[in-house]
Design an enzyme around this catalytic site. Structure first.
Site, mmCIF file in Angstrom:
data_model
loop_
_atom_site.group_PDB
_atom_site.id
_atom_site.type_symbol
_atom_site.label_atom_id
_atom_site.label_comp_id
_atom_site.label_asym_id
_atom_site.label_seq_id
_atom_site.Cartn_x
_atom_site.Cartn_y
_atom_site.Cartn_z
ATOM 1 N N HIS A 265 0.820 -1.209 0.000
ATOM 2 C CA HIS A 265 0.000 0.000 0.000
ATOM 3 C C HIS A 265 0.855 1.261 0.000
ATOM 4 O O HIS A 265 0.627 2.177 -0.800
ATOM 5 C CB HIS A 265 -0.910 -0.012 1.230
ATOM 6 C CG HIS A 265 -1.792 1.192 1.341
ATOM 7 N ND1 HIS A 265 -2.966 1.320 0.642
ATOM 8 C CD2 HIS A 265 -1.656 2.338 2.063
ATOM 9 C CE1 HIS A 265 -3.532 2.478 0.923
ATOM 10 N NE2 HIS A 265 -2.758 3.120 1.783
ATOM 11 N N HIS A 280 3.317 6.107 -1.677
ATOM 12 C CA HIS A 280 4.042 7.192 -1.022
ATOM 13 C C HIS A 280 5.553 6.977 -1.071
ATOM 14 O O HIS A 280 6.253 7.209 -0.090
ATOM 15 C CB HIS A 280 3.575 7.318 0.433
ATOM 16 C CG HIS A 280 2.111 7.572 0.586
ATOM 17 N ND1 HIS A 280 1.531 8.783 0.272
ATOM 18 C CD2 HIS A 280 1.093 6.755 0.992
ATOM 19 C CE1 HIS A 280 0.223 8.715 0.492
ATOM 20 N NE2 HIS A 280 -0.060 7.497 0.923
ATOM 21 N N LYS A 323 -4.266 10.411 -8.715
ATOM 22 C CA LYS A 323 -3.990 10.616 -7.291
ATOM 23 C C LYS A 323 -4.078 12.104 -7.011
ATOM 24 O O LYS A 323 -3.305 12.905 -7.551
ATOM 25 C CB LYS A 323 -2.597 10.091 -6.929
ATOM 26 C CG LYS A 323 -2.244 10.219 -5.445
ATOM 27 C CD LYS A 323 -2.972 9.189 -4.588
ATOM 28 C CE LYS A 323 -2.469 9.214 -3.155
ATOM 29 N NZ LYS A 323 -3.125 8.193 -2.308
#
Length: 389
Positions: A265, A280, A323
């Site tokens: 994730h 990230h 995003k």
């Protein structure tokens, strides 16, 4: 006349207590920011470290079943959503108000609670020890267009060039921690709802990365030494095993399939409900942009650092999926990313974690995965990322 004067006095006292000069959140939860206020009571105050002292109690109280009110020292019960005993700190499953209601002995085996000041000091140590981060000549970015927060959802491509102008792969990717990290990134199916199925080689790559990032770097050894002295781990073997479960243990985000993990994730990125979820990490961004799979649109946040690592909050398209704000630490080593997020998750699970890098503040937001657990009720990492205004 006396009655009138008394009424005036009471009204004056009321407004003095709840005006901009008030140091309480009584009646002020979720108020708009006002620069004249001595302290604040909105969702951003934790990030800027200017909440009123009673903010947590009045405005951020846990939901029913998620508080230690009346539960301090209770025995472990697997049915509870969070816990309030002296072992909960070891298992990252304390209720959010455990420390304030039950005391500071959150770590098991008598381990003391870890203060914000200690976390900031440790983050500065990790920052100083990140010898594998790229130099200014090894990494050059072109951040181009910056947009206000009000325009992050517009999906306008305002940057005609890639974000990454140059990366010295020969220098960086030959480093063991980089090589081990990059080897992991193609092991995942990005769509949630699809079961992750790893080969023995891919499972071995997880162990290799943890070894190279944590055991074979001074930065990783410093993090372990800190957590060891705080009673969170009794051996390096326990530390590495917990990191492996915490980061690589599988859980289900969709349709009951074992389709996700903290590592996937946060570092690799996922697609859920037609949107990018997580994602990230700057090396994954570079890798996919180089393959033509990412189109960088703009950024809405640029950190105060003038050298690496820095922080960007970015807008981008990943092979057809958008995003709105993807925040990443840019220009750090893989071990620094892993260490900082692990430090914050272990010490501040499900909360904002206040760091200091080169004397400048950085807040990491962590989330626990509450729908399943490992070991004796420990929670997997749900997410972790730099909190940007």
């Amino acid at each position: 006349m006396k009655i009138i004067l008394l009424v005036i006095l009471l009204v004056t006292l009321f407004f003095q207590g709840y005006s901009t000069g008030s140091t309480s959140c009584q009646g002020r939860c979720d108020e708009k920011y006002n620069s004249q206020n001595k302290c604040h009571c909105n969702s951003k105050c934790s990030q800027y470290d200017n909440c009123c002292s009673d903010f947590e109690a009045l405005c951020n109280a846990p939901a029913p079943g998620l508080s230690c009110q009346g539960r301090c020292g209770e025995k472990y019960n697997s049915q509870n959503k969070c816990h309030c005993n002296t072992k909960c700190g070891d298992h990252n499953n304390c209720c959010s108000d455990y420390t304030s209601l039950c005391g500071s002995s959150g770590g098991g085996d008598g381990g003391s609670d870890i203060t914000d000041a200690e976390i900031k000091s440790m983050s500065e140590a990790l920052y100083a020890l990140d010898s594998n981060k790229p130099s200014a000549s090894e990494l050059i970015i072109d951040s181009q267009a910056r947009v206000p927060n009000s325009e992050t959802s517009s999906q306008n491509d305002l940057s005609p060039r890639p974000l990454f102008k140059f990366l010295d792969e020969a220098s960086l990717f030959s480093k063991p921690s980089y090589a081990a990290f990059v080897a992991l990134l193609d092991n995942y199916e990005r769509n949630t709802g699809t079961t992750e199925d790893f080969t023995p080689q891919q499972l071995a790559e997880q162990d290799t990365f943890l070894k190279e990032a944590m055991s074979n770097t001074e930065l990783g050894r410093e993090l372990y030494a800190f957590l060891f002295t705080k009673g969170r781990y009794s051996s390096e073997e326990e530390f590495l095993h917990d990191l492996k479960m915490m980061w690589f243990g599988l859980y289900s985000r969709y349709a009951g399939k074992m389709d996700s993990s903290g590592f996937e994730h946060i570092f690799a990125g996922e697609i859920k409900g037609g949107k990018i979820s997580g994602f990230h990490n700057w090396l994954q961004f570079y890798r996919l942009e180089k393959q033509g799979l990412i189109d960088y649109y703009s950024h809405s946040f640029d950190g105060p650092w003038t050298s690496y690592p820095d922080v960007l909050g970015m807008q981008f398209m990943w092979d057809g999926y958008f995003k709105q704000v993807g925040s990443s630490i840019i220009g750090c080593s893989p071990e620094f990313d892993l260490a900082v997020y692990s430090l914050c998750y272990i010490t501040r699970p499900g909360k904002q974690c206040k760091l200091s890098l080169g004397g400048k503040p950085l807040v990491i937001q962590t989330y626990t995965w509450d729908k399943s657990s490992y070991g004796n009720g420990k929670k997997y990492i749900g997410s972790a990322f730099p909190a940007t205004p």
